[in-house]
Design an enzyme around this catalytic site. Structure first.
Site, PDB file in Angstrom:
ATOM      1  N   GLU A  74       0.824  -1.221   0.000  1.00  0.00           N
ATOM      2  CA  GLU A  74       0.000   0.000   0.000  1.00  0.00           C
ATOM      3  C   GLU A  74       0.857   1.270   0.000  1.00  0.00           C
ATOM      4  O   GLU A  74       0.494   2.277  -0.616  1.00  0.00           O
ATOM      5  CB  GLU A  74      -0.920   0.030   1.232  1.00  0.00           C
ATOM      6  CG  GLU A  74      -2.025  -1.020   1.235  1.00  0.00           C
ATOM      7  CD  GLU A  74      -1.569  -2.357   1.842  1.00  0.00           C
ATOM      8  OE1 GLU A  74      -0.339  -2.597   1.953  1.00  0.00           O
ATOM      9  OE2 GLU A  74      -2.439  -3.171   2.188  1.00  0.00           O
ATOM     10  N   LEU A  75       1.985   1.221   0.709  1.00  0.00           N
ATOM     11  CA  LEU A  75       2.840   2.414   0.774  1.00  0.00           C
ATOM     12  C   LEU A  75       3.421   2.738  -0.597  1.00  0.00           C
ATOM     13  O   LEU A  75       3.496   3.888  -1.004  1.00  0.00           O
ATOM     14  CB  LEU A  75       3.960   2.213   1.805  1.00  0.00           C
ATOM     15  CG  LEU A  75       4.911   3.398   1.984  1.00  0.00           C
ATOM     16  CD1 LEU A  75       4.159   4.665   2.402  1.00  0.00           C
ATOM     17  CD2 LEU A  75       5.994   3.074   3.020  1.00  0.00           C
ATOM     18  N   LYS A  76       3.800   1.695  -1.319  1.00  0.00           N
ATOM     19  CA  LYS A  76       4.321   1.891  -2.677  1.00  0.00           C
ATOM     20  C   LYS A  76       3.267   2.583  -3.541  1.00  0.00           C
ATOM     21  O   LYS A  76       3.539   3.568  -4.222  1.00  0.00           O
ATOM     22  CB  LYS A  76       4.690   0.525  -3.267  1.00  0.00           C
ATOM     23  CG  LYS A  76       5.220   0.574  -4.685  1.00  0.00           C
ATOM     24  CD  LYS A  76       5.370  -0.845  -5.232  1.00  0.00           C
ATOM     25  CE  LYS A  76       5.840  -0.854  -6.673  1.00  0.00           C
ATOM     26  NZ  LYS A  76       7.231  -0.417  -6.822  1.00  0.00           N
TER      27      LYS A  76
ATOM     28  N   TRP B  26      21.293 -12.621  -3.278  1.00  0.00           N
ATOM     29  CA  TRP B  26      19.988 -11.998  -3.495  1.00  0.00           C
ATOM     30  C   TRP B  26      18.832 -12.958  -3.218  1.00  0.00           C
ATOM     31  O   TRP B  26      17.713 -12.748  -3.664  1.00  0.00           O
ATOM     32  CB  TRP B  26      19.920 -11.387  -4.905  1.00  0.00           C
ATOM     33  CG  TRP B  26      20.861 -10.219  -5.043  1.00  0.00           C
ATOM     34  CD1 TRP B  26      21.549  -9.600  -4.036  1.00  0.00           C
ATOM     35  CD2 TRP B  26      21.238  -9.527  -6.239  1.00  0.00           C
ATOM     36  NE1 TRP B  26      22.316  -8.566  -4.516  1.00  0.00           N
ATOM     37  CE2 TRP B  26      22.144  -8.502  -5.861  1.00  0.00           C
ATOM     38  CE3 TRP B  26      20.889  -9.652  -7.594  1.00  0.00           C
ATOM     39  CZ2 TRP B  26      22.704  -7.623  -6.798  1.00  0.00           C
ATOM     40  CZ3 TRP B  26      21.447  -8.777  -8.514  1.00  0.00           C
ATOM     41  CH2 TRP B  26      22.349  -7.771  -8.119  1.00  0.00           C
TER      42      TRP B  26
ATOM     43  N   SER C 208      21.731  -6.849 -20.959  1.00  0.00           N
ATOM     44  CA  SER C 208      20.316  -6.572 -21.200  1.00  0.00           C
ATOM     45  C   SER C 208      20.134  -5.356 -22.089  1.00  0.00           C
ATOM     46  O   SER C 208      20.898  -4.389 -22.030  1.00  0.00           O
ATOM     47  CB  SER C 208      19.587  -6.372 -19.879  1.00  0.00           C
ATOM     48  OG  SER C 208      20.184  -5.332 -19.153  1.00  0.00           O
TER      49      SER C 208
ATOM     50  N   ARG D  83      10.626   0.872  -3.726  1.00  0.00           N
ATOM     51  CA  ARG D  83      11.090  -0.306  -4.458  1.00  0.00           C
ATOM     52  C   ARG D  83      11.142  -1.537  -3.567  1.00  0.00           C
ATOM     53  O   ARG D  83      11.716  -1.486  -2.485  1.00  0.00           O
ATOM     54  CB  ARG D  83      12.495  -0.076  -4.989  1.00  0.00           C
ATOM     55  CG  ARG D  83      12.542   0.795  -6.167  1.00  0.00           C
ATOM     56  CD  ARG D  83      12.261   0.019  -7.449  1.00  0.00           C
ATOM     57  NE  ARG D  83      12.887   0.770  -8.512  1.00  0.00           N
ATOM     58  CZ  ARG D  83      13.669   0.249  -9.425  1.00  0.00           C
ATOM     59  NH1 ARG D  83      13.900  -1.047  -9.448  1.00  0.00           N
ATOM     60  NH2 ARG D  83      14.217   1.009 -10.339  1.00  0.00           N
ATOM     61  N   CYS D  84      10.576  -2.628  -4.051  1.00  0.00           N
ATOM     62  CA  CYS D  84      10.587  -3.869  -3.292  1.00  0.00           C
ATOM     63  C   CYS D  84      11.118  -5.002  -4.173  1.00  0.00           C
ATOM     64  O   CYS D  84      11.054  -4.917  -5.392  1.00  0.00           O
ATOM     65  CB  CYS D  84       9.171  -4.239  -2.863  1.00  0.00           C
ATOM     66  SG  CYS D  84       8.412  -2.978  -1.852  1.00  0.00           S
TER      67      CYS D  84
ATOM     68  N   HIS E 113      31.172  -9.568 -14.852  1.00  0.00           N
ATOM     69  CA  HIS E 113      30.778  -8.166 -14.761  1.00  0.00           C
ATOM     70  C   HIS E 113      30.477  -7.830 -13.308  1.00  0.00           C
ATOM     71  O   HIS E 113      29.860  -8.611 -12.603  1.00  0.00           O
ATOM     72  CB  HIS E 113      29.541  -7.905 -15.628  1.00  0.00           C
ATOM     73  CG  HIS E 113      28.860  -6.618 -15.311  1.00  0.00           C
ATOM     74  ND1 HIS E 113      29.413  -5.402 -15.635  1.00  0.00           N
ATOM     75  CD2 HIS E 113      27.702  -6.341 -14.662  1.00  0.00           C
ATOM     76  CE1 HIS E 113      28.604  -4.440 -15.208  1.00  0.00           C
ATOM     77  NE2 HIS E 113      27.564  -4.980 -14.604  1.00  0.00           N
TER      78      HIS E 113
ATOM     79  N   HIS F  26      22.997   4.930 -15.554  1.00  0.00           N
ATOM     80  CA  HIS F  26      22.005   5.253 -14.520  1.00  0.00           C
ATOM     81  C   HIS F  26      21.258   6.550 -14.838  1.00  0.00           C
ATOM     82  O   HIS F  26      20.185   6.784 -14.306  1.00  0.00           O
ATOM     83  CB  HIS F  26      22.681   5.371 -13.155  1.00  0.00           C
ATOM     84  CG  HIS F  26      23.415   4.117 -12.779  1.00  0.00           C
ATOM     85  ND1 HIS F  26      22.772   3.029 -12.249  1.00  0.00           N
ATOM     86  CD2 HIS F  26      24.715   3.756 -12.910  1.00  0.00           C
ATOM     87  CE1 HIS F  26      23.661   2.068 -12.036  1.00  0.00           C
ATOM     88  NE2 HIS F  26      24.836   2.479 -12.431  1.00  0.00           N
TER      89      HIS F  26
HETATM   90  N1  GLN Z   1      23.746  -9.028 -17.515  1.00  0.00           N
HETATM   91  C1  GLN Z   1      23.017  -8.212 -16.601  1.00  0.00           C
HETATM   92  C2  GLN Z   1      22.337  -7.099 -17.373  1.00  0.00           C
HETATM   93  O1  GLN Z   1      22.864  -6.619 -18.296  1.00  0.00           O
HETATM   94  C3  GLN Z   1      23.888  -7.618 -15.517  1.00  0.00           C
HETATM   95  C4  GLN Z   1      23.096  -6.820 -14.518  1.00  0.00           C
HETATM   96  C5  GLN Z   1      23.878  -6.292 -13.323  1.00  0.00           C
HETATM   97  O2  GLN Z   1      25.065  -6.184 -13.336  1.00  0.00           O
HETATM   98  N2  GLN Z   1      23.210  -5.945 -12.285  1.00  0.00           N
HETATM   99  O3  GLN Z   1      21.259  -6.651 -17.034  1.00  0.00           O
HETATM  100 ZN    ZN Z   2      26.013  -4.168 -13.561  1.00  0.00          ZN
END
Ligand code: GLN
Ligand code: ZN
Length: 759
Positions: free
Chosen positions: A18-20, A566, A438, A520-521, A646, A699
Site C-alpha cells: 500500500e505504501l508503494k 539476493w 540486457s 522499491r521492493c 561483470h 544510470h
Molecule cells: N547481464 C546483466 C544485465 O545486463 C547484468 C546486470 C547487473 O550487473 N546488475 O542486465
Molecule cells: Zn552491472
C-alpha cells in the site's frame, strides 16, 4: 513474572504494498499529500494493532518511514545540505522527497546498502561546521499517534554514533564523528519530549557496535550514553545491536549506564553465555533469538531449553524476547502464499509468524497460556520433517561436490596462452566493443511477459514475440558495428529469478515483498534444498541469437555468489556449500553453451563485494570460497572459450586480489561515474587480464557524446595498457529506453573506432 516480547521494527511497505501505491500516486501527481499521509497513518495503525493482537508488549513506533529511516534521522536533526534550500522550521514533504529522489533542481542524497542487507539508506551528508537542531518531532508524533489509538509503544531512534558513522562529508579528511557533541543535545531534546509524553522505554539502534571499532568510536559510545541516560532518569534506554555479535566491543557496552541491551543471538549466539555472566544484575537483556534476516521457522523447543536455566538464574523480569533485528528485511505474512508447496511452506515464518513464535515461546517460558506448549511441539515436528525431507537433499549433488578437485577450479592454461587461442578464434579488433547483457525492457516486453504469465498469451506467441525482439536486437547491434553481441535478455524477468525458476531447490513467493529502497521492493527467492539443474537454462535463446549472426554472441549467466546474495538461503547448510551447489549447476550450463558453439560466456557477479562480512577478520574466508565458486562455475571450458564477468556498484580496492584470483579472461566494471578513478585498484595490482571499464553511465538518461567517451578511454589507457582494454557501458541497459540507448551506443562505437585509429 512473565517474559515479555518486543519487536524492533515492522515492515513498512504494507501487506499489499500500500505504501508503494500511495507514494507513486503522490509522486505522479495523481493524489495529494494528505492522501499519502492518510495511507501512511492507516498502515501504522494497522501494524500496531496487529502486533498488539500478536501479544507483543514492546511495540515499536517511529520504525515507519515514508522513504527511509536514516533519512528520517537526518531530517530529525536538521542535517539538510544547503542545496535543498531548507530555511528552518518544519521540513516540507517536497524537501523530504528531494533529498530522497532528487528533483529537477537538485540531485538526491547518495544511497548505499544498510550494513550487509539489501536495504538501501540515504547517506547523511554533513559538513565540518554542521549545525543540528530538532527539525522534526516524528518520533514523538508517532508515539502520540499510537497512544491516541490506545497503544503504548517503544519509540525507535537511530543511535547518534551509528548515524555519524554512516554519514559522509564532501570535505576530505573530515570525520563526521567529531560532530557528536553538537548532535547529542538534539537527541537529548527528543528524549525529553518522549519522557514528558509518557514513554517508558526508548529503543536506540546502534548496529555500528557489531563492526570493528577503533578507540575513538568506543569513546564516542561512552560519551553518548553517559549523556543520554542522564537526560530523563525515568526513560529507559534499550541499546539495540544487531547484524552480529559484540565481540571486542562488549566490555565497552557493559560499562554504559543503560537500562537494557539487545543482542543478536542469531548472528552472535555465543554472546548469551558471556553477557549473562558479565552483565550487571539489573540490566534488562533483550534476546534476539528469531532471525530477522531470514524466513525459516524456528526450533522453539531448543530455545526453550537453552533459555530456561538462564532465566531462572537472573529472573524473568531481566529478559525480553525479540527478533534478532527489525523485521524490515523479511516478507510480512506467509498466510498470503497459496502456491508454495505445502511442506516447504510449513518450514517458513515471515514477520507475522515470527512474532507468533516469540509469543508462544514467551508463554511457555513464563508457564502461562494454554496451547503454547503444543505450538512448540508442532514446530519441532515440522522441523523434523524438514530435516528428513528428500526435497532438501540430493545425493547426486552431494556426491558430485564431494568429488570436486582443485583441477576443476582451474582453467587449463595461463591467461596469456588462453588469450592467444581466443584471439585466433575470435579475431577481434583492439579495444573490442560490447554491452553488459540486457537491452531495454520496454513496455511491450513487460506486457507480453505479464500476459504470458496470466495465460492470455500462448507459449508459442510469447516465444515468437521474444524471437522477434532478439533478432531485431542482433540486427541493430550488427548495424552499429558492435564487435561482441548479446541476445538482450528479453526473456528474463530478473537476473536471479530467471535462473532460480529453472533450478531445483528454489521456491518463489507471490507476495513476499521486501523493501529495497523507498517504494522499491524485491521478492527474493527462497533456497530450501540442494540446488540442481535438470536441463539447460539459456542454451536455446543464446544459440537462437548466435544463429542470426556471424559475429560472436556472448552467453549470459548470473554468477553463484550473486544468486546466493539476493536470495533467502537455507539455514541448515553453510552458505559456502549452497554457493558451491549453484556453481556446479552453472558449470554445466557454461559447458553446454560451449558445446553448442558459444565462444564467449559472461558470468555476472555484481553482488560479490556486498557479500563481504561486516568484520574484516572474516573477509578472507568469504573471499576464498567466493572465488572458488566462481572458478568452479567457469573452469570447465577449453582455453579457446572466453569467460567474462561483470561487476558494478563496486569499490574494488578491498577485493582486487580476489578479482585477480577469479581469473576471468575479461571483466567489465562500472567506472564512468568515477571518471575511471576506480581503475586505480587495477593499476596498482598490475591486473593482467582484459578489462572493460564502463565508459557510459547507464544510470542517467543523458546520452554520452563521442568526445566524452574518447576522453574516458584516453584516461583508461593511462591506467592500463590499451591492448588490455574493452569498450562497454557501465552495466546492463534494461532500465533505459531504446531512444536513449541507440545514440549512446552508436557514440560508443564511434569513439572506439576513432581511438583505435589514433593510437
Ligand atoms: N547481464 C546483466 C544485465 O545486463 C547484468 C546486470 C547487473 O550487473 N546488475 O542486465
Ligand atoms: Zn552491472
Amino acid at each position: 513474572m512473565s517474559i515479555q516480547v518486543a519487536n524492533l521494527g515492522f515492515p513498512r511497505i504494507g501487506l499489499h504494498r500500500e505504501l508503494k501505491t500511495a507514494l507513486e500516486s503522490y509522486w505522479s501527481g495523481k493524489s495529494d499529500a494528505q492522501a499519502l499521509l492518510d495511507s501512511a497513518a492507516q498502515l501504522r495503525a494497522a501494524h500496531w494493532q496487529q502486533q498488539k493482537a500478536l501479544g507483543v508488549t514492546y511495540i515499536p513506533s517511529n520504525d515507519f518511514s515514508l522513504y527511509d529511516h536514516v533519512l528520517d534521522a537526518s531530517v530529525m536533526v536538521g542535517a539538510i545540505p544547503d542545496i535543498y534550500g531548507w530555511e528552518g522550521g518544519d521540513v516540507p514533504l517536497e524537501t523530504y522527497f528531494a533529498l530522497a529522489r532528487g528533483s529537477s533542481a537538485v540531485p538526491a542524497l547518495e544511497m548505499t546498502k544498510w550494513f550487509d542487507t539489501n536495504y538501501h539508506y540515504m547517506v547523511p551528508e554533513l559538513t565540518r561546521d554542521q549545525a543540528f537542531c530538532l527539525a522534526s518531532t516524528k518520533p514523538l508524533d508517532e508515539f502520540l499517534e499510537a497512544k491516541a489509538l490506545g497503544i503504548e509503544t517503544r519509540p525507535v531512534l537511530l543511535g547518534p554514533v551509528t548515524y555519524l558513522k554512516l554519514a559522509k562529508s564532501k570535505e576530505p579528511g573530515f570525520d563526521p564523528l567529531i560532530l557528536l557533541p553538537e548532535l547529542l543535545p538534539v537527541y537529548a531534546e527528543i528524549l525529553r519530549h518522549l519522557a514528558v509524553a509518557g514513554a517508558d522505554w526508548v529503543q536506540i539502534d546502534e548496529p555500528a557496535l557489531v563492526l570493528d571499532l577503533d578507540d575513538r568510536s568506543r569513546t564516542a559510545f561512552r560519551t553518548a550514553y553517559d549523556q543520554l541516560t542522564a537526560v530523563a532518569p525515568k526513560l529507559k534506554i534499550m541499546l539495540t545491536t544487531y547484524f552480529g555479535g559484540l565481540d571486542d566491543n562488549l566490555s565497552t557496552i557493559l560499562r554504559l549506564p543503560i537500562a537494557g541491551l539487545h543482542l543478536d543471538l542469531v548472528r552472535g549466539p555465543e554472546q548469551l553465555e558471556l553477557v549473562t555472566a558479565m552483565a550487571p544484575a539489573d540490566l534488562v537483556l533483550s534476546l534476539g533469538i528469531i532471525d530477522g534476516r531470514n524466513v525459516w521457522r524456528n526450533d522453539l523447543e531448543e530455545w526453550a531449553q537453552k533459555l530456561r536455566p538462564v532465566i531462572e538464574a537472573r529472573g524473568a523480569d531481566k529478559f525480553i524476547l525479540a527478533p534478532s533485528c527489525s523485521l524490515l528485511h523479511v516478507p510480512i505474512d506467509l498466510d498470503l502464499e497459496q502456491d508454495l508447496e505445502a511442506d516447504v511452506k510449513s518450514w517458513l515464518a515471515f514477520a507475522v509468524q515470527k512474532l507468533g513464535e516469540l509469543g508462544a515461546l514467551a508463554q511457555v517460558l513464563s508457564g502461562t497460556g494454554e496451547g503454547a506448549q503444543d505450538k512448540l511441539a508442532e514446530a519441532g515436528r515440522v522441523l523434523a520433517l524438514r530435516r528428513a525431507s528428500p526435497k532438501t537433499r540430493n545425493r547426486q549433488v552431494r556426491d558430485r561436490l564431494a568429488d570436486v578437485t582443485s583441477a576443476q577450479r582451474r582453467r587449463w592454461s595461463e591467461f596469456a596462452d588462453r588469450w592467444r587461442l581466443q584471439q585466433a578464434q575470435l579475431s577481434l579488433p583492439a579495444l573490442p566493443t560490447t554491452t553488459i547483457g540486457s537491452f531495454p525492457q520496454t513496455e511491450a516486453v513487460r506486457k507480453a511477459r505479464a500476459s504470458h504469465a496470466r495465460g492470455q498469451l500462448s507459449d508459442a506467441d510469447y516465444e515468437a514475440f521474444l524471437r522477434k525482439e532478439t533478432e531485431a536486437a542482433i540486427r541493430w547491434q550488427e548495424e552499429i558495428g558492435l564487435d561482441v553481441l548479446v541476445h538482450g535478455e528479453f526473456e528474463r524477468n530478473d537476473m536471479v529469478q530467471y535462473f532460480g525458476e529453472q533450478l531445483i531447490g528454489f521456491a518463489f513467493t507471490k507476495h513476499g515483498w521486501v523493501q529495497s529502497y523507498g517504494s522499491r521492493c524485491v521478492r527474493p527467492p527462497i533456497i530450501f534444498g540442494d540446488v540442481a539443474r535438470p536441463q539447460p537454462m539459456t542454451v536455446a535463446w543464446t544459440t537462437y541469437a548466435q544463429a542470426q549472426t556471424k559475429r560472436p554472441v556472448k552467453g549470459m549467466l548470473t554468477g553463484p555468489i550473486t544468486m546466493l546474495q539476493w536470495s533467502f538461503v537455507r539455514d541448515d547448510l553453510g552458505r559456502d556449500e549452497v554457493c558451491r551447489q549453484i556453481a556446479l549447476a552453472l558449470r554445466d550450463e557454461v559447458c553446454d553453451l560451449e558445446a553448442n558453439g558459444i565462444g564467449i560466456i559472461q558470468v555476472d557477479e555484481p553482488a560479490i563485494r556486498e557479500g563481504l562480512p561486516l568484520r574484516r577478520a572474516d573477509w578472507n574466508a568469504y573471499l576464498d570460497w567466493a572465488v572458488d565458486c566462481f572458478r568452479l562455475a567457469t573452469s570447465g571450458v577449453a582455453d579457446r572459450t572466453q569467460i567474462h564477468t561483470h561487476m558494478c556498484y563496486s569499490e574494488f580496492n578491498d577485493i582486487i586480489d580476489a578479482i585477480g584470483r577469479m581469473d576471468a579472461d575479461v571483466i567489465s566494471i562500472e567506472t564512468a561515474r568515477s571518471k575511471m578513478e576506480l581503475l586505480e585498484a587495477f593499476t596498482s595490482y598490475h591486473y593482467p587480464n582484459q578489462i572493460g571499464p564502463g565508459v557510459y553511465d547507464i544510470h542517467a538518461p543523458r546520452c554520452p557524446s563521442r568526445e566524452e567517451i574518447l576522453a574516458l578511454l584516453a584516461k583508461a589507457a593511462q591506467h592500463l595498457s590499451a591492448d588490455q582494454l574493452w569498450v562497454n557501458p557501465d552495466c546492463g541497459l534494461k532500465t533505459r529506453s531504446w531512444e536513449e540507448v541507440r545514440p549512446a551506443l552508436a557514440n560508443m562505437v564511434a569513439a572506439a573506432r576513432q581511438f583505435r585509429a589514433e593510437s
